[in-house]
Design a protein around this motif. Structure first.
Motif, short mmCIF file in Angstrom:
data_model
loop_
_atom_site.label_atom_id
_atom_site.label_comp_id
_atom_site.label_asym_id
_atom_site.label_seq_id
_atom_site.Cartn_x
_atom_site.Cartn_y
_atom_site.Cartn_z
N ASN A 1 135.80 -92.55 136.69
CA ASN A 1 135.87 -94.14 137.00
C ASN A 1 135.58 -94.82 134.88
N LYS A 2 134.15 -93.72 134.69
CA LYS A 2 133.53 -93.84 134.04
C LYS A 2 133.98 -93.50 132.12
N LYS A 3 135.37 -92.51 133.21
CA LYS A 3 136.00 -92.17 131.89
C LYS A 3 134.85 -90.90 130.86
N ILE A 4 133.92 -89.62 132.22
CA ILE A 4 133.91 -88.85 132.05
C ILE A 4 134.56 -87.38 132.27
N ILE A 5 134.70 -86.96 131.76
CA ILE A 5 135.40 -85.59 132.16
C ILE A 5 134.92 -84.76 132.80
N SER A 6 135.31 -84.75 134.42
CA SER A 6 134.52 -83.82 135.35
C SER A 6 135.33 -82.48 136.57
N GLN A 7 136.45 -82.27 135.53
CA GLN A 7 136.89 -80.32 135.28
C GLN A 7 137.91 -80.18 134.73
N ILE A 8 138.44 -79.55 134.34
CA ILE A 8 139.50 -78.87 133.28
C ILE A 8 139.91 -77.72 134.15
#
Length: 141
Positions: free
Chosen positions: A93-100
């Motif tokens: 929600n904060k526009k942070i990448i959590s997984q690739i």
């Protein structure tokens, strides 16, 4: 004088419709990650999210698709009818990448997000590595 009004009317209609058409059919939006710019198609309806990048045979480097969901949840992405290898970033929600992760052509198993997310970004496979984009980076859009 009547002819002048008619020409003025035509001119106003032209200006209004041409700008509307440009906005409606400009299907790419610019987003940034670590000062790198991507041109992405926005998948913000159920139909667009369902179709995604299906049936495409290529995607330009620097292009991608940003999936926007109405609420955060665990997301599952697969490659039904998708012929190009992709890298996928799950974004909170904060526009942070959590997984690739990586997605391979026609793989029906796909990948699940490990956390609830609201956004998912698909790009040509390897784009994140080539551009030093990693978990914890902020996506600007």
């Amino acid at each position: 004088m009547k002819m002048m009004y008619i020409l003025f009317y035509i001119f106003i209609v032209y200006i209004m419709t041409s700008s509307t058409i440009k906005k409606r059919y400009n299907k790419y939006k610019k987003i940034k990650i670590n000062k790198k710019t991507l041109s992405v198609e926005i998948a913000n309806t159920k139909l667009k999210r369902t179709r995604g990048l299906m049936y495409r045979r290529k995607i330009k480097n620097g292009n991608g698709m940003l999936f926007i969901f109405p609420r955060k949840s665990i997301k599952h992405f697969w490659m039904k009818n998708t012929y190009i290898p992709l890298s996928v970033a799950f974004i909170d929600n904060k526009k942070i990448i959590s997984q690739i992760d990586h997605l391979y052509p026609l793989d029906l198993n796909g990948v699940y997000s490990k956390e609830k997310v609201r956004y998912v970004l698909e790009v040509p496979m390897g784009w994140f590595d080539k551009n030093n984009v990693k978990i914890g980076d902020k996506v600007l859009f």
